[in-house]
Design an enzyme around this catalytic site. Sequence first.
Site, short mmCIF file in Angstrom:
data_model
loop_
_atom_site.label_atom_id
_atom_site.label_comp_id
_atom_site.label_asym_id
_atom_site.label_seq_id
_atom_site.Cartn_x
_atom_site.Cartn_y
_atom_site.Cartn_z
N GLY A 67 18.20 19.53 49.60
CA GLY A 67 16.78 19.26 49.83
C GLY A 67 16.43 17.80 49.72
O GLY A 67 15.25 17.44 49.80
N CYS A 68 17.42 16.94 49.53
CA CYS A 68 17.18 15.50 49.42
C CYS A 68 17.62 14.83 50.72
O CYS A 68 18.65 15.20 51.29
CB CYS A 68 17.97 14.91 48.25
SG CYS A 68 17.49 15.59 46.65
N ALA A 69 16.85 13.85 51.17
CA ALA A 69 17.22 13.11 52.38
C ALA A 69 18.48 12.29 52.13
O ALA A 69 19.32 12.15 53.01
CB ALA A 69 16.06 12.21 52.80
#
Length: 142
Positions: free
Chosen positions: A46-48
């Site tokens: 869920g992290c870029a």
Amino acid sequence: MTIDEIRDNFALLDEWDDRYRYVIELGRMLAPMPEAEHSATNKVNGCASQVWLSKQIDRSGNREPRLNYLGDSDAHIVRGLIAILLTLYSGHTPRQILATDAIAVFDEFGFREHLTPQRSNGLRSMVERIRSDAREALAAAS
């Protein structure tokens, strides 16, 4: 460093460019994470950016367990966000972790207005990972 020291330092910085530089500097002071800890298990989804959080549970003594973390990212600003998160959470009990609203602290610092939506989502993913770990540790201790 404590969250109150970080809070005091933020209060001294009026410009967001200075605050970003300070967050990046916090990331540079983050304890190094061994390469072996950069695993799929420790990767935060869920992290870029690429983000890893590694936990150790300290069950020594006759006290509630404490969760200790190492964190890393391939993005300088995210390493700084991790440093702030670990200041809030690492070394604390599951109950303390669940009682601490990290998003409120980041909002207090003004990050809501200054992080991209992708970074904000990543921050929430990191917080949820740590809170999930705390819930699991609390359930295991019961």
